[in-house]
Design an enzyme around this catalytic site. Structure first.
Site, short mmCIF file in Angstrom:
data_model
loop_
_atom_site.label_atom_id
_atom_site.label_comp_id
_atom_site.label_asym_id
_atom_site.label_seq_id
_atom_site.Cartn_x
_atom_site.Cartn_y
_atom_site.Cartn_z
N ASP A 20 0.67 -1.08 -0.04
CA ASP A 20 0.12 0.20 0.16
C ASP A 20 0.91 1.22 -0.14
O ASP A 20 0.20 2.37 -0.18
CB ASP A 20 -0.91 -0.04 1.15
CG ASP A 20 -2.27 -0.39 0.97
OD1 ASP A 20 -2.83 -0.36 -0.17
OD2 ASP A 20 -2.92 -0.93 2.10
C1 GLC Z 1 -0.75 2.69 6.04
C2 GLC Z 1 -0.21 1.47 6.70
C3 GLC Z 1 -0.12 0.43 5.64
C4 GLC Z 1 -1.43 0.17 5.46
C5 GLC Z 1 -2.13 1.49 4.75
C6 GLC Z 1 -3.63 1.30 4.20
O1 GLC Z 1 -0.08 3.07 5.06
O2 GLC Z 1 1.30 1.74 6.94
O3 GLC Z 1 0.55 -0.73 6.26
O4 GLC Z 1 -1.58 -1.03 4.42
O5 GLC Z 1 -2.11 2.35 5.63
O6 GLC Z 1 -4.41 1.25 5.38
C1 GLC Z 2 -1.52 -3.50 5.55
C2 GLC Z 2 -3.05 -3.93 4.54
C3 GLC Z 2 -2.51 -4.68 3.46
C4 GLC Z 2 -1.28 -4.57 2.77
C5 GLC Z 2 -0.16 -4.58 3.49
C6 GLC Z 2 1.15 -3.93 2.88
O1 GLC Z 2 -1.51 -4.71 6.20
O2 GLC Z 2 -4.05 -4.16 5.33
O3 GLC Z 2 -3.72 -4.53 2.30
O4 GLC Z 2 -1.31 -5.37 1.59
O5 GLC Z 2 -0.51 -3.39 4.57
O6 GLC Z 2 1.09 -2.67 2.73
#
Ligand code: GLC
Ligand code: GLC
Length: 826
Positions: free
Chosen positions: A490
Site C-alpha cells: 500500500d
Molecule cells: C498505512 C499503513 C499500511 C496500510 C495502509 C492502508 O499506509 O502503513 O500498512 O496498508 O495504511 O491502510
Molecule cells: C496492510 C494492509 C494490506 C497491505 C499491507 C502492505 O497490512 O492491510 O492490504 O497489503 O499493509 O502494505
C-alpha cells in the site's frame, strides 16, 4: 522471558502475571456480537459494526494504556481490589488469565478471596456473559460487596469521541431493580428517536444498589483505579441524565470458609420492531421483552455452563478439519489451535477492531478479505462462499475494485479509493481456494452485481474474467502491469508525488499519465492466471483457458526479462521508468514481495532438486538465496533492504517510515510465507521451516520481552534489522499473516493441500520433523496421512493409498463419509 505458557490440552494460553509487556488480548463472539478483552479485562463490545454499534467505551491512547473495560470491584471489609489487577492495581496473591477459543477466564486472589470470571459470548446470542465464582479461601467468614462496572458508548464510536457538545446531553438509562431475573440497567441513549436498539447490563441476583452516572460512581476527580462508590462500599443509586452513562450493580456476598458463590453478569444488545419500541409510550419506558428473554436464558449457572459447553463443542468441531501430530509441540499448537483461531478472527473482524485498529477507520479490504479466505475456507466454507460473493459484488465493470467496502451495507466505499491494481487478482485466489476446498462449481454460475448494481450483474466466472483481463489490458512500457495507486504494498505509491502534510497517500490525486509498473503484479498474474485457466478449463471453456495460458506465458517471459535484476527480481518501475528494487540503487535494493511469489508461480524455476547444477544457476534459487542473505535476520525476513533513510517523492509512503519499520524494511510477516512456500517449491524444506519458525509466535515465546505482543498470534509487523528495537512486534491479530502462514504450514511445510481433483500430499519441512501424522477432512471425507520424512533437500513424497502405492502425489477425492489412509515417505 515468558509471561505464561501454553495449555494445549485446554487450547489456552495461560498468562501468569498482569505485567506482560503489552495488553495481551482475545476476542469473544463469532456471529454478530463481539468483544475484545485483554488479560486485565480491558476492551469493549460491539454489535456487528465496531464503529456504528459500539456498546461500551474504550479509550485508545489512554494513559496508562488499557484502562477501560468490564470490571468487578471487590470491597472486602474496606480493602478494595479488582481481580483483573487493573484498574485498582492492588497486589494480588494469585493472578492468572487464560485466553481460549472464544472465551477468557481471569482469576485473581487477594487476602483469602478468590474471584474467577469466565467471559464468553454464547453461540447465537448477542451478549457477553460473565460467570463470576467468588470463593472464600481463608479460614474466617467473609462479608464482601461486589460492584460490577461497564461504561456505555453512545453507539457511534467516532461521534462518541468527538461530539461532546451534543453527546453530554443525550445519555439516558432505565434501572430495573426487580427484573424477572435479578437486577438490570438499560442503556437507551437515542432510543427515543431513530434507534430501535438498546443495551442491558444485568446480574442474575437482586442487587443491593446501582449506579448509572459515571461521575457519581468515581467521584469527580477520581479514576477507575480509585472510584468512590466501591471505596465507600455502598452504591450511589445514581441516575444518568446526559454526561456519562454507565452501569454498576452492587451485590453483597457472605461466605463461610471454603464456600463459593456463582453470579452471572450479562451485557446484551437488543432490538425491537418500531411498532413495539415502548412498554409505556407516554413515559418513554422501553419494551424490555427481548431483554427479559435474553436474561431468562442465563438465569442459572446450569444454563451458563451449558452455553459454554456448546461453545467449546463448536470449536472442537471447527478445529477437527486439519490436525497434525508431530514431534514438535510448537508446530502442533500453532497449526491445530492458534493459527486457525486467528484465521477465524480475521474472518470476523477483517482489519476493523483490535488494540491497533480502533474499529472506526477501516472497512473490509478487497485485497485483505479475499486473502483471508485462504485461511478460513476449510473452517466455514458456506460463509466463505457468501463472503466471496459479497466482495465480488463491489467489483467495477472494468474489473478494478473499490479498495474497501462497508460490512453493514456491503457496498464499496470510495473514501478509501480504488485503482490498486493487484486487488482484482486476489479474487481469483479466493475463488480458486474455495473451489479446491469444496468442489462447489455452482458458485461460478452465481449472478453477481458489479459496483453493487444488480442491473450490471453477471456470473461470478465473468467476474474472474474481468479480473484477469484487467491486468492484460493495463500494462506499461515494459509490458509489465501498471501499478495504479499501489499494489499489495500500500505504501509503494509510484504515481502519487505527495507534498501536502496529512494527505493520504492512498487516495490523493495521482499524477496524470502514470506509467509506473509493478513486477509484483506480474508474478501475481502468472500465479493466479494459472488458476483462472484451470478454472476456465473445468468450466468447459478450453479456448478461454488456452488464450489465458498464452497471456501467462508472455507475462512470465516479461518478468524474467524486464523484471530480473541479476541476483533477484526487481520490484517495479517508477513514473519515469527507473527501476525500483535494483542493485544499482543505494537503498531499497531488494524487496521481498516479487521473489516469493515469482517462485510460487514457477518463474525462473529450472529445477526443484537443489542437488542439481541447473538448480544453482536458476533465477528462482538465486533470488531466494538473495532474500536469505539480504533480507534475513533472526526475527524474520524484512520487506526491503536497505530501508530508505530519506523521503523520496517518487515512491510515496514507504519512505515516510524510519528504516526497519512497517513497509520500509520492517519484517512484514504477511509475505514471509510467500518465501517459505517458494522454498518448498524449490525442495528446500529446511530453509522453509527455518523461516517459518522465525516469525511464528510460539517459537518466539521465550523472547516475549523483545517481541512484546501475544505469543499465540501473529503480528503484522516485527521491527526489522535496521530498527533500534529490532524484533519488537506491532499490530497483532488482524493481519493477512494469519491466512498465509496457515497456508504455508498446512499446505506446503506439512504438504497437505486441496487441489481441484484431489488432495496433494507433498511435505517439505526439512529434517527437524522426521515423523508426523495429519488428519484432514475435506469434501466430507477423512484423510489419515502418516508421513516418514527424511527431510533431504529435493526429496519428494512417495505415496501409498489404502495400501496401494500410487504414481505422483495426488490422492483423488473420496466419497463423503469415506476414510482414506495415506502413507507418505519423503
Ligand atoms: C498505512 C499503513 C499500511 C496500510 C495502509 C492502508 O499506509 O502503513 O500498512 O496498508 O495504511 O491502510
Ligand atoms: C496492510 C494492509 C494490506 C497491505 C499491507 C502492505 O497490512 O492491510 O492490504 O497489503 O499493509 O502494505
Amino acid at each position: 522471558m515468558r509471561f505464561g505458557h501454553f495449555d494445549d490440552e485446554a487450547r489456552e494460553y495461560v498468562i501468569t502475571t498482569p505485567h506482560t509487556p503489552y495488553p495481551w488480548i482475545n476476542y469473544l463472539g463469532s456471529q454478530d456480537f463481539f468483544s475484545l478483552i485483554s488479560h486485565q479485562a480491558g476492551g469493549y463490545s460491539f454489535y456487528r459494526d465496531a464503529r456504528m454499534r459500539r456498546l461500551t467505551r474504550y479509550r485508545y491512547n489512554n494513559v496508562p494504556t488499557d484502562v477501560g473495560g468490564r470490571y468487578l470491584y471487590v470491597n472486602d471489609g474496606g480493602d478494595v481490589w479488582t481481580p483483573s489487577y487493573l484498574p485498582v492495581k492492588a497486589e494480588l496473591d494469585y493472578f492468572e488469565t487464560r485466553h481460549g477459543m472464544g472465551y477468557t477466564r481471569i482469576t485473581g486472589e487477594r487476602r483469602g478471596v478468590r474471584v474467577e470470571t469466565l467471559y464468553f459470548v454464547p453461540n447465537g446470542e448477542n451478549a457477553e456473559i460473565q460467570r463470576i465464582t467468588v470463593t472464600n479461601t481463608s479460614d474466617a467468614a467473609k462479608t464482601l460487596t461486589l460492584f460490577t462496572f461497564v461504561e456505555f458508548a453512545l453507539w457511534n464510536a467516532l461521534d462518541d469521541q468527538t461530539n461532546y457538545q451534543r453527546n453530554l446531553s443525550v445519555g439516558e438509562v432505565e434501572v430495573e431493580m426487580d427484573s424477572p431475573y435479578g437486577s438490570a440497567i438499560y442503556h437507551k441513549t437515542e432510543y427515543r428517536e431513530r434507534r430501535n436498539h438498546y443495551a442491558v447490563h444485568a446480574v442474575n441476583v437482586r442487587a443491593a444498589g446501582y449506579d448509572t452516572d459515571r461521575e457519581a460512581f468515581t467521584g469527580e476527580f477520581n479514576g477507575l483505579y480509585d472510584p468512590q462508590v466501591p471505596l465507600s462500599g455502598v452504591s450511589g443509586n445514581s441516575i444518568a441524565y446526559g454526561w456519562y452513562p454507565m452501569g454498576s450493580l452492587s451485590v453483597p456476598v457472605e461466605l463461610a470458609p471454603g464456600e463459593s458463590r456463582v453470579i452471572t453478569v450479562v451485557l446484551g444488545y437488543l432490538e425491537n420492531p418500531d411498532e413495539e419500541k415502548w412498554a409505556d409510550d407516554a413515559h418513554q419506558i422501553i419494551n424490555k421483552k427481548p431483554a427479559h428473554e435474553l436474561l431468562g436464558k442465563f438465569a442459572t449457572t446450569e444454563q451458563v455452563d451449558a452455553a459454554f459447553a456448546d461453545l467449546g463443542a463448536s470449536w472442537t468441531e471447527l478445529l477437527s478439519r486439519y490436525t497434525v501430530t508431530s514431534t514438535d509441540p510448537k508446530l502442533d499448537r500453532m497449526v491445530n489451535i492458534w493459527n486457525q483461531y486467528q484465521c477465524m478472527v480475521t474472518f470476523n473482524m477483517s482489519r476493523s477492531a483490535s488494540y491497533f485498529e480502533t474499529g472506526i477507520g477501516r472497512g473490509m479490504g478487497f485485497r485483505d478479505s479475499t486473502q483471508d479466505v485462504l485461511g478460513f475456507v476449510h473452517l466455514v466454507p458456506e460463509r466463505a462462499r457468501e463472503r466471496i460473493l459479497d466482495i465480488a459484488a463491489t467489483q467495477f465493470p472494468d474489473g478494478s475494485a473499490y479498495h474497501q467496502y462497508q460490512p453493514l451495507t456491503k457496498r464499496g466505499n470510495l473514501e478509501v479509493g480504488s485503482g490498486f491494481n493487484d486487488d482484482p487478482l486476489w479474487l481469483i485466489a479466493a475463488v480458486a481456494a474455495y473451489l479446491k476446498e469444496t468442489g462447489d462449481w455452482s458458485i461460478l454460475d452465481e449472478q453477481v452485481a458489479f459496483d453493487n448494481d444488480e442491473a450490471l450483474a453477471d456470473t461470478l466466472f465473468e467476474h474472474l474474467t474481468r479480473s484477469f483481463q484487467h491486468t492484460v489490458t493495463n500494462r506499461g512500457p515494459h509490458g509489465l502491469p501498471l501499478i495504479g495507486r499501489a499494489d499489495w504494498n500500500d505504501c509503494l505509491n509510484l504515481n502519487c508525488f505527495s507534498t501536502t502534510p496529512g494527505e493520504s497517500f492512498q487516495t490523493t490525486e495521482n499524477q496524470g499519465g502514470g506509467v509506473a509498473e509493478s513486477v509484483f503484479i506480474g508474478t501475481q498474474f502468472v500465479l493466479y492466471g494459472a488458476d483462472y485457466a484451470a478454472i476456465a478449463e473445468r468450466h468447459g471453456l478450453p479456448d478461454v483457458a488456452a488464450a489465458a495460458r498464452e497471456e501467462i506465458a508472455a507475462m512470465k517471459a516479461t518478468v524474467e526479462d524486464s523484471g530480473w535484476d541479476g541476483k533477484w527480481f526487481r520490484r517495479a518501475y517508477d513514473f519515469y521508468g527507473t527501476p525500483i528494487g535494483t542493485d544499482e540503487d543505494t537503498e531499497g535494493k531488494i524487496f521481498i514481495e516479487p521473489q516469493g511469489v515469482a517462485v510460487m508461480a514457477g518463474i525462473g524455476v529450472q529445477s526443484t532438486d537443489p542437488t542439481t547444477p541447473e538448480f544453482a544457476a536458476s533465477k528462482a534459487a538465486t533470488a531466494l538465496d538473495s532474500v536469505g542473505e539480504m533480507l534475513g535476520c533472526e526475527h524474520g525476513l524484512s520487506l526491503v533492504y536497505p530501508g530508505y533513510t530519506t523521503y523520496r517523492l517518487n515512491m510515496g509512503e514507504i519512505t515516510t517510515y524510519p528504516p526497519g519499520y512497517k513497509e520500509n524494511g520492517g519484517i512484514f510477516c504477511h509475505n514471509n510465507p510467500w518465501v517459505i512456500i517458494g522454498e518448498t517449491v524449490l525442495g528446500r524444506g529446511d530453509r522453509a521451516f527455518d523461516y517459518y519458525k522465525r516469525i511464528t509466535p510460539a517459537y518466539r515465546e521465550d523472547i516475549s520481552e523483545v517481541h512484546k505482543l501475544e505469543p499465540y498470534v501473529y503480528a503484522q509487523m516485527i521491527a526489522g534489522k535496521q530498527a533500534a528495537r529490532m524484533g519488537e512486534a506491532k499490530n497483532s491479530f488482524l493481519t493477512g499473516t494469519a491466512a498465509w502462514t496457515f497456508v504455508a504450514a498446512s499446505q506446503y511445510l506439512l504438504g497437505v493441500r486441496p487441489d481441484y481433483d484431489g488432495l496433494v500430499i507433498d511435505p517439505q519441512i526439512g529434517p527437524e520433523v522426521p515423523e508426523f501424522a495429519v488428519t484432514r477432512v475435506v469434501r466430507g471425507a477423512t484423510y489419515e496421512i502418516t508421513v516418514h520424512n527424511s527431510g533431504r533437500p529435493g526429496a519428494r513424497a512417495r505415496l501409498t493409498v489404502d495400501g496401494n502405492s500410487i504414481e505422483g502425489r495426488l490422492v483423488p477425492y473420496a466419497a463423503p463419509g469415506a476414510t482414506v489412509r495415506v502413507d507418505c515417505t519423503v
